[in-house]
Motif scaffolding. Structure first.
Motif, short mmCIF file in Angstrom:
data_model
loop_
_atom_site.label_atom_id
_atom_site.label_comp_id
_atom_site.label_asym_id
_atom_site.label_seq_id
_atom_site.Cartn_x
_atom_site.Cartn_y
_atom_site.Cartn_z
N SER A 126 2.28 -1.38 -8.99
CA SER A 126 1.07 -2.11 -9.34
C SER A 126 0.39 -1.49 -10.56
O SER A 126 0.00 -2.19 -11.50
CB SER A 126 0.11 -2.10 -8.15
OG SER A 126 -1.09 -2.74 -8.47
N VAL A 127 0.30 -0.18 -10.57
CA VAL A 127 -0.31 0.52 -11.71
C VAL A 127 0.58 0.38 -12.94
O VAL A 127 0.09 0.16 -14.05
CB VAL A 127 -0.57 2.01 -11.38
CG1 VAL A 127 -1.02 2.77 -12.62
CG2 VAL A 127 -1.62 2.12 -10.28
N THR A 173 2.18 0.92 -4.82
CA THR A 173 1.02 1.32 -5.62
C THR A 173 1.43 1.69 -7.04
O THR A 173 0.79 1.27 -8.01
CB THR A 173 0.28 2.49 -4.95
OG1 THR A 173 -0.12 2.08 -3.65
CG2 THR A 173 -0.92 2.93 -5.75
N GLY A 188 0.79 -1.22 0.00
CA GLY A 188 0.00 0.00 0.00
C GLY A 188 0.82 1.27 0.00
O GLY A 188 0.25 2.37 -0.05
N THR A 201 -10.78 3.31 -11.13
CA THR A 201 -9.78 4.35 -10.90
C THR A 201 -9.76 5.34 -12.05
O THR A 201 -9.64 6.55 -11.84
CB THR A 201 -8.39 3.72 -10.71
OG1 THR A 201 -8.43 2.81 -9.61
CG2 THR A 201 -7.33 4.78 -10.44
#
Length: 91
Positions: free
Chosen positions: A65-66, A62, A57, A75
């Motif tokens: 991950s994106v 993050t 997190g 999103t």
């Protein structure tokens, strides 16, 4: 006006669509974090700050991950809506 609204919509679509490209350019790729990139430097700093690991997190986690999977539809909708409102309010 309609022209302003269309310009706002166009700018928002371009902004949201460019997120994966920008993340890839700084090193958050589908194959992992690219060596010697800004992303690698961010990961190194985060790992040092967290005693050797990257917290789930966290910003680095993050962004990776994106970068690897792209943005989810929800999103994209949220970012697009927020961008549209902010752009419209700035006119």
């Amino acid at each position: 006006s309609v022209g302003t609204l269309l310009g706002t919509l166009k700018a928002t679509i371009v902004s949201v669509a460019s997120v994966p490209t920008v993340l890839g350019a700084v090193g958050f790729t589908g194959a992992g974090i690219a060596a010697s990139s800004l992303a690698a430097k961010m990961m190194s700093s985060a790992a040092i700050a967290n005693g050797g690991g990257i917290a789930a997190g966290s910003l680095v986690a993050t962004l990776q991950s994106v970068g690897a999977a792209g943005l989810s539809l929800s999103t994209k909708i949220i970012l697009g809506s927020l961008g549209s409102v902010l752009t419209f309010l700035s006119f």
